[in-house]
Write a protein that holds these residues in place. Structure first.
Motif, PDB file in Angstrom:
ATOM      1  N   PRO A 256      55.437  -4.557  -7.196  1.00 57.07           N
ATOM      2  CA  PRO A 256      54.714  -3.301  -7.830  1.00 57.07           C
ATOM      3  C   PRO A 256      53.201  -3.181  -9.206  1.00 57.07           C
ATOM      4  O   PRO A 256      53.184  -2.703  -9.200  1.00 57.07           O
ATOM      5  CB  PRO A 256      56.078  -3.133  -8.431  1.00 57.07           C
ATOM      6  CG  PRO A 256      57.150  -3.867  -8.347  1.00 57.07           C
ATOM      7  CD  PRO A 256      56.145  -5.358  -7.232  1.00 57.07           C
ATOM      8  N   ARG A 260      51.438  -0.139  -9.215  1.00 58.53           N
ATOM      9  CA  ARG A 260      50.690   0.579 -10.644  1.00 58.53           C
ATOM     10  C   ARG A 260      49.535   0.577 -11.359  1.00 58.53           C
ATOM     11  O   ARG A 260      49.311   2.055 -11.945  1.00 58.53           O
ATOM     12  CB  ARG A 260      52.119  -0.130 -11.702  1.00 58.53           C
ATOM     13  CG  ARG A 260      51.811   0.858 -13.166  1.00 58.53           C
ATOM     14  CD  ARG A 260      53.453  -0.093 -14.242  1.00 58.53           C
ATOM     15  NE  ARG A 260      52.979  -1.479 -14.276  1.00 58.53           N
ATOM     16  CZ  ARG A 260      53.488  -2.573 -14.268  1.00 58.53           C
ATOM     17  NH1 ARG A 260      54.904  -2.238 -13.683  1.00 58.53           N
ATOM     18  NH2 ARG A 260      54.095  -3.754 -14.067  1.00 58.53           N
ATOM     19  N   VAL A 278      57.434  -0.115  -2.062  1.00 62.48           N
ATOM     20  CA  VAL A 278      57.785  -1.241  -3.110  1.00 62.48           C
ATOM     21  C   VAL A 278      59.013  -1.207  -3.206  1.00 62.48           C
ATOM     22  O   VAL A 278      60.255  -0.196  -2.741  1.00 62.48           O
ATOM     23  CB  VAL A 278      57.287  -0.685  -4.123  1.00 62.48           C
ATOM     24  CG1 VAL A 278      58.019  -0.930  -6.077  1.00 62.48           C
ATOM     25  CG2 VAL A 278      55.772  -0.738  -4.589  1.00 62.48           C
ATOM     26  N   LEU A 286      59.536  -0.206  -8.996  1.00 63.38           N
ATOM     27  CA  LEU A 286      58.200   0.221 -10.014  1.00 63.38           C
ATOM     28  C   LEU A 286      58.268   1.207 -10.799  1.00 63.38           C
ATOM     29  O   LEU A 286      59.644   2.229 -11.296  1.00 63.38           O
ATOM     30  CB  LEU A 286      57.254   1.333  -8.916  1.00 63.38           C
ATOM     31  CG  LEU A 286      56.337   2.099  -9.303  1.00 63.38           C
ATOM     32  CD1 LEU A 286      55.332   0.976  -9.646  1.00 63.38           C
ATOM     33  CD2 LEU A 286      55.559   3.580  -8.528  1.00 63.38           C
TER      34      LEU A 286
END
Length: 359
Positions: A256, A260, A278, A286
C-alpha cells in the motif's frame, strides 16, 4: 457445441461437448470467434484469487463474435453482425444500484451470484448467451481482425476509470502501475482521450523506455526506488505541471505504501481513481490522511469496471483513429488447447501482450 469447462478449483479445464445456449427475451446468442485469456486466469482457476464462481462454469470474460440468434426485443442488431460481448452484466431491476457479475469470471455479492446463475457461462466456447444490452456492434471487420479487437476488454477497464474521473483534454495524468498490462493500456487510453502527458512510474526501465518509444515525449517515465517520500517527489518533478488525475491499477501483491506515494502526488482539487487490488488477498489496506483529503478537496473514485455505454464509446474512439489496437501483440490458441493458453497467458503477462483463444 464444444466448450472449456472449469469443474473444480485446482483442476484443468475440461474440453467437452455441452448443450448449445437457448435464447430468451432480452438475450442474444453469439458465435464466439476470438476471446482473450487474462494473465491471471490460472490464479482464478486454482482458487488463489478467491473469485466468486458457482462451478461448474464455462469461463471467459467477453469476446468478439457474430450474432447467431436474437431475442424479440432487439431492434438494431442483425444476424451476422460483428459484435463485442461486454462481460459486465448488470441486474435490470435496480438501475440506480444494480448487482453486477462479470460473465465467465466472478460476481459481487449475493445479488451478483444470482445473476451469475443465469448468465454464468462465458466465452471459452463456440457459442455464448449474452444480455442484449451487452452486445456492442463493431461494424465490418474480418475474422482475422477479431483477434486484435479482443484488446477492447483490457482497454475498457482504464477507460471506465477515466470516465468516472471526468478526464478532460489537456490534463496531466499519473498512472500508478504503468508497467503492467492494464496500466500500459491506461497510458494509451489517457493519451487517446487527450491527456497532455502521462507520468508513468515503475521499476522496469525497459518497459518504461518502451512506453516512451510507443507514445513519445507525452509519456514521462519515473524510476521508482521503493522509498515512499523520495518516490513521491520524483513523480512530482517528472510532471510538467500539477497532476490533475491519478489512476491506480496496482495488483494485489504491491505494498500500500507504493500506491499511497502515487496517490498523494495529485494536486489540490484533483481526482484519484482506484481500480487496483490493494488488500484483496489480505494484509493492510490503503491508509490516506484524512486531513489531506479534506483540506486539499481530493475526490476519490472507487471504480469497478465501467458504465454501460463505455464499450460503444471506446469502439468509436478506435474507429476514429485516436486509439490504436495494433500496439498489442497476440498469440492464438484453438479451444482444444485452452489449458495451454491459460499457461501461456500467465507466463507472458506484460504490456501490450495478449493471449487469445479462437473457438
Amino acid at each position: 457445441m464444444k466448450a472449456a469447462v472449469l469443474k473444480s478449483f485446482g483442476s484443468p479445464l475440461i474440453i467437452e461437448d455441452v448443450p448449445e445456449p437457448t435464447i430468451g427475451t432480452g438475450e442474444v446468442v453469439v458465435d464466439v470467434v476470438a476471446t482473450r485469456v487474462l494473465s491471471y486466469m490460472n490464479e482464478v482457476f486454482s482458487g488463489e484469487r478467491n473469485y466468486a464462481l458457482d462451478l461448474p462454469i464455462i469461463p471467459g470474460p467477453g469476446g468478439i463474435g457474430r450474432v447467431r440468434a436474437l431475442g424479440p426485443d432487439a431492434t438494431r442488431l442483425a444476424i451476422g453482425d460483428w459484435v463485442f460481448c461486454d462481460p459486465t452484466v448488470r441486474s435490470r431491476d435496480d438501475a440506480a444500484a444494480p448487482d453486477i457479475a462479470l460473465q465467465g469470471l466472478t460476481a459481487a455479492g449475493p445479488g451478483g451470484m444470482r445473476l451469475q446463475q443465469h448468465f454464468r457461462h462465458g466465452s471459452f466456447a463456440q457459442q455464448m448467451r449474452v444480455p442484449t444490452e451487452n452486445v456492442k456492434r463493431l461494424g465490418a471487420i474480418t475474422s482475422e481482425e477479431a483477434t486484435r479487437w479482443c484488446a477492447l476488454g483490457t482497454l475498457l477497464v482504464p477507460y471506465g476509470g477515466f470516465l468516472a474521473a471526468n478526464l478532460r483534454p489537456g490534463e496531466i495524468v499519473l498512472v500508478s502501475g504503468a508497467t503492467g498490462n492494464f496500466g500500459s493500456a491506461a497510458v494509451a487510453v489517457a493519451l487517446a482521450m487527450g491527456a497532455a502527458c502521462v507520468v508513468a512510474p515503475g521499476r522496469n526501465e525497459t518497459i518504461l523506455a518502451d512506453l516512451v518509444r510507443r507514445f513519445g515525449d507525452r509519456v514521462r517515465p519515473v524510476n521508482l526506488t521503493g522509498n515512499e517520500d523520495e518516490d513521491r517527489e520524483r513523480m512530482k518533478r517528472a510532471s510538467p505541471g500539477p497532476i490533475d488525475c491519478v489512476f491506480d491499477i496496482m495488483p494485489p501483491s504491491v505494498s500500500p505504501t507504493v500506491v499511497r506515494a502515487a496517490i498523494m502526488t495529485v494536486r489540490p482539487y484533483g481526482r484519484v481513481v482506484l481500480m487496483g487490488g490493494v488488500g484483496m488477498l489480505g494484509g493492510p489496506g490503503l491508509e490516506l490522511p484524512y486531513n489531506w483529503i479534506m483540506r486539499d478537496c481530493i475526490t476519490i473514485h472507487g471504480v469497478w469496471m465501467y458504465p454501460p455505454d463505455a464499450a460503444t464509446r471506446l469502439i468509436a474512439l478506435v474507429r476514429s483513429g485516436l486509439l490504436r489496437l495494433d500496439h498489442t501483440d497476440a498469440t492464438e490458441f484453438d479451444l482444444d488447447h485452452a489449458n495451454e493458453a491459460v499457461a501461456h497467458a500467465a507466463a507472458n503477462a506484460g504490456p501490450f501482450k495478449m493471449t487469445v483463444i479462437r473457438p
